[in-house]
Motif scaffolding. Structure first.
Motif, PDB file in Angstrom:
ATOM      1  N   SER A   1      45.798  56.813  34.255  1.00  0.00           N
ATOM      2  CA  SER A   1      47.095  56.148  34.468  1.00  0.00           C
ATOM      3  C   SER A   1      46.944  54.751  35.066  1.00  0.00           C
ATOM      4  O   SER A   1      47.928  54.016  35.172  1.00  0.00           O
ATOM      5  CB  SER A   1      47.984  57.005  35.376  1.00  0.00           C
ATOM      6  N   LEU A   2      45.729  54.370  35.452  1.00  0.00           N
ATOM      7  CA  LEU A   2      45.525  53.055  36.053  1.00  0.00           C
ATOM      8  C   LEU A   2      45.215  52.004  34.997  1.00  0.00           C
ATOM      9  O   LEU A   2      44.681  52.311  33.929  1.00  0.00           O
ATOM     10  CB  LEU A   2      44.372  53.102  37.064  1.00  0.00           C
ATOM     11  N   ASP A   3      45.528  50.767  35.322  1.00  0.00           N
ATOM     12  CA  ASP A   3      45.189  49.625  34.481  1.00  0.00           C
ATOM     13  C   ASP A   3      43.761  49.205  34.852  1.00  0.00           C
ATOM     14  O   ASP A   3      43.555  48.365  35.734  1.00  0.00           O
ATOM     15  CB  ASP A   3      46.190  48.493  34.725  1.00  0.00           C
ATOM     16  N   ILE A   4      42.789  49.810  34.202  1.00  0.00           N
ATOM     17  CA  ILE A   4      41.385  49.564  34.536  1.00  0.00           C
ATOM     18  C   ILE A   4      40.989  48.123  34.243  1.00  0.00           C
ATOM     19  O   ILE A   4      40.162  47.544  34.959  1.00  0.00           O
ATOM     20  CB  ILE A   4      40.452  50.573  33.820  1.00  0.00           C
ATOM     21  N   ASP A   5      41.591  47.507  33.232  1.00  0.00           N
ATOM     22  CA  ASP A   5      41.294  46.095  32.974  1.00  0.00           C
ATOM     23  C   ASP A   5      41.650  45.248  34.193  1.00  0.00           C
ATOM     24  O   ASP A   5      40.932  44.304  34.535  1.00  0.00           O
ATOM     25  CB  ASP A   5      42.039  45.589  31.742  1.00  0.00           C
ATOM     26  N   ARG A   6      42.731  45.594  34.859  1.00  0.00           N
ATOM     27  CA  ARG A   6      43.138  44.878  36.075  1.00  0.00           C
ATOM     28  C   ARG A   6      42.107  45.100  37.193  1.00  0.00           C
ATOM     29  O   ARG A   6      41.749  44.169  37.918  1.00  0.00           O
ATOM     30  CB  ARG A   6      44.526  45.343  36.505  1.00  0.00           C
ATOM     31  N   VAL A   7      41.621  46.322  37.304  1.00  0.00           N
ATOM     32  CA  VAL A   7      40.606  46.633  38.313  1.00  0.00           C
ATOM     33  C   VAL A   7      39.327  45.852  38.020  1.00  0.00           C
ATOM     34  O   VAL A   7      38.715  45.281  38.928  1.00  0.00           O
ATOM     35  CB  VAL A   7      40.323  48.156  38.373  1.00  0.00           C
TER      36      VAL A   7
ATOM     37  N   ALA B   1      48.001  31.618  38.645  1.00  0.00           N
ATOM     38  CA  ALA B   1      49.019  32.594  39.043  1.00  0.00           C
ATOM     39  C   ALA B   1      48.492  34.019  38.921  1.00  0.00           C
ATOM     40  O   ALA B   1      48.690  34.843  39.822  1.00  0.00           O
ATOM     41  CB  ALA B   1      50.279  32.409  38.194  1.00  0.00           C
ATOM     42  N   GLU B   2      47.819  34.320  37.816  1.00  0.00           N
ATOM     43  CA  GLU B   2      47.280  35.670  37.618  1.00  0.00           C
ATOM     44  C   GLU B   2      46.257  36.021  38.693  1.00  0.00           C
ATOM     45  O   GLU B   2      46.317  37.094  39.308  1.00  0.00           O
ATOM     46  CB  GLU B   2      46.631  35.786  36.237  1.00  0.00           C
ATOM     47  N   PHE B   3      45.308  35.126  38.939  1.00  0.00           N
ATOM     48  CA  PHE B   3      44.258  35.413  39.913  1.00  0.00           C
ATOM     49  C   PHE B   3      44.810  35.440  41.335  1.00  0.00           C
ATOM     50  O   PHE B   3      44.389  36.264  42.150  1.00  0.00           O
ATOM     51  CB  PHE B   3      43.108  34.422  39.787  1.00  0.00           C
ATOM     52  N   SER B   4      45.752  34.569  41.631  1.00  0.00           N
ATOM     53  CA  SER B   4      46.390  34.591  42.957  1.00  0.00           C
ATOM     54  C   SER B   4      47.091  35.919  43.184  1.00  0.00           C
ATOM     55  O   SER B   4      47.022  36.495  44.276  1.00  0.00           O
ATOM     56  CB  SER B   4      47.387  33.444  43.105  1.00  0.00           C
ATOM     57  N   SER B   5      47.754  36.401  42.156  1.00  0.00           N
ATOM     58  CA  SER B   5      48.421  37.694  42.232  1.00  0.00           C
ATOM     59  C   SER B   5      47.418  38.817  42.478  1.00  0.00           C
ATOM     60  O   SER B   5      47.660  39.722  43.280  1.00  0.00           O
ATOM     61  CB  SER B   5      49.207  37.948  40.940  1.00  0.00           C
ATOM     62  N   LEU B   6      46.274  38.751  41.806  1.00  0.00           N
ATOM     63  CA  LEU B   6      45.233  39.760  42.003  1.00  0.00           C
ATOM     64  C   LEU B   6      44.675  39.716  43.424  1.00  0.00           C
ATOM     65  O   LEU B   6      44.470  40.762  44.049  1.00  0.00           O
ATOM     66  CB  LEU B   6      44.109  39.582  40.984  1.00  0.00           C
ATOM     67  N   PHE B   7      44.444  38.509  43.944  1.00  0.00           N
ATOM     68  CA  PHE B   7      43.953  38.399  45.323  1.00  0.00           C
ATOM     69  C   PHE B   7      44.975  38.955  46.307  1.00  0.00           C
ATOM     70  O   PHE B   7      44.613  39.650  47.265  1.00  0.00           O
ATOM     71  CB  PHE B   7      43.592  36.948  45.673  1.00  0.00           C
ATOM     72  N   ASP B   8      46.245  38.676  46.067  1.00  0.00           N
ATOM     73  CA  ASP B   8      47.307  39.207  46.924  1.00  0.00           C
ATOM     74  C   ASP B   8      47.331  40.739  46.870  1.00  0.00           C
ATOM     75  O   ASP B   8      47.430  41.413  47.894  1.00  0.00           O
ATOM     76  CB  ASP B   8      48.659  38.628  46.491  1.00  0.00           C
ATOM     77  N   GLU B   9      47.205  41.270  45.668  1.00  0.00           N
ATOM     78  CA  GLU B   9      47.188  42.722  45.481  1.00  0.00           C
ATOM     79  C   GLU B   9      45.977  43.356  46.180  1.00  0.00           C
ATOM     80  O   GLU B   9      46.105  44.408  46.831  1.00  0.00           O
ATOM     81  CB  GLU B   9      47.157  43.021  43.980  1.00  0.00           C
ATOM     82  N   MET B  10      44.818  42.722  46.071  1.00  0.00           N
ATOM     83  CA  MET B  10      43.622  43.248  46.734  1.00  0.00           C
ATOM     84  C   MET B  10      43.781  43.229  48.251  1.00  0.00           C
ATOM     85  O   MET B  10      43.359  44.152  48.941  1.00  0.00           O
ATOM     86  CB  MET B  10      42.387  42.438  46.334  1.00  0.00           C
ATOM     87  N   GLU B  11      44.398  42.184  48.756  1.00  0.00           N
ATOM     88  CA  GLU B  11      44.574  42.071  50.209  1.00  0.00           C
ATOM     89  C   GLU B  11      45.543  43.121  50.749  1.00  0.00           C
ATOM     90  O   GLU B  11      45.292  43.743  51.785  1.00  0.00           O
ATOM     91  CB  GLU B  11      45.076  40.676  50.574  1.00  0.00           C
TER      92      GLU B  11
ATOM     93  N   THR C   1      48.555  49.048  45.720  1.00  0.00           N
ATOM     94  CA  THR C   1      48.527  49.665  44.397  1.00  0.00           C
ATOM     95  C   THR C   1      47.286  50.535  44.253  1.00  0.00           C
ATOM     96  O   THR C   1      46.267  50.316  44.924  1.00  0.00           O
ATOM     97  CB  THR C   1      48.511  48.598  43.279  1.00  0.00           C
ATOM     98  N   ASP C   2      47.367  51.511  43.364  1.00  0.00           N
ATOM     99  CA  ASP C   2      46.195  52.347  43.112  1.00  0.00           C
ATOM    100  C   ASP C   2      45.046  51.526  42.537  1.00  0.00           C
ATOM    101  O   ASP C   2      43.876  51.810  42.818  1.00  0.00           O
ATOM    102  CB  ASP C   2      46.556  53.502  42.187  1.00  0.00           C
ATOM    103  N   GLU C   3      45.369  50.500  41.750  1.00  0.00           N
ATOM    104  CA  GLU C   3      44.320  49.641  41.204  1.00  0.00           C
ATOM    105  C   GLU C   3      43.559  48.939  42.326  1.00  0.00           C
ATOM    106  O   GLU C   3      42.328  48.893  42.318  1.00  0.00           O
ATOM    107  CB  GLU C   3      44.908  48.616  40.226  1.00  0.00           C
TER     108      GLU C   3
END
Length: 190
Positions: free
Chosen positions: A53-59, A106-116, A120-122
């Motif tokens: 169910s996870l977006d592994i490409d995002r991970v 924008a995409e990478f900034s969003s990913l860094f924000d999500e990691m911080e 999310t499960d990702e």
């Protein structure tokens, strides 16, 4: 992305191939940040069946970009890194991302924000795997390269981040078995 922008960006992140980490490879040389990120991305790809169910490409993207800042700051082992050093690394990430076209930025900034935020499960999977890749890498390196605190740290490292998933807890348990065996065998040789 324009060819020159790509080349200029690659010139900066190329430093990740030259920036060494605290850990050693099985051949006895220090591992690079790029090697850690690459193997972490492979780990994520191989978890796809465990987390359908996870977006592994995002991970995988998180795994590939998470240490971008270290192209400027260098690597500081997690057990030594201070809050001030983390802020310096965050500014380095901002500097690197500013080189990218708006969409990528924008995409990478969003990913860094999500990691911080680790909400999310990702992001939780990324962080657990990041911790476990370090433990596995230490288990693979010669124990003579370990500093004294790593005998305990290798067993504890990542516990809080693997707790969210049965599979990551099982991965940590297996890595701990390897750590315990490695430590035991080194004591037997003394």
């Amino acid at each position: 992305m324009k060819p020159r922008e790509l080349i200029d960006f690659l010139k900066i992140i190329e430093k990740l191939k030259c920036t060494t980490r605290h850990c050693y490879t099985t051949s006895g040389r220090r591992e690079s940040v790029a090697e850690h990120s690459w193997r972490l991305a492979v780990m994520a790809m191989l978890c796809k069946d465990e987390y359908p169910s996870l977006d592994i490409d995002r991970v995988v993207k998180m795994c590939l970009i998470h240490d971008f800042g270290e192209a400027i700051t260098g690597d500081i082992p997690a057990f030594y890194k201070t809050e001030d050093q983390e802020q310096i690394e965050d500014k380095a990430v901002d500097r690197i991302l500013s080189m990218l076209p708006d969409g990528y930025r924008a995409e990478f900034s969003s990913l860094f924000d999500e990691m911080e935020k680790l909400e999310t499960d990702e992001a939780k999977l990324f962080k657990a795997l990041d911790n476990m890749e370090a433990v596995i890498a230490h288990n693979e390196s010669d124990i003579s390269t370990w500093i004294p605190l790593e005998y305990e740290e290798n067993l504890r490292y990542g516990e809080e981040n693997v707790a969210w998933s049965e599979w990551t807890r099982a991965l940590k348990a297996e890595a701990n078995k390897d750590s315990i065996q490695k430590i035991s065998e080194s004591k037997d040789k003394q």
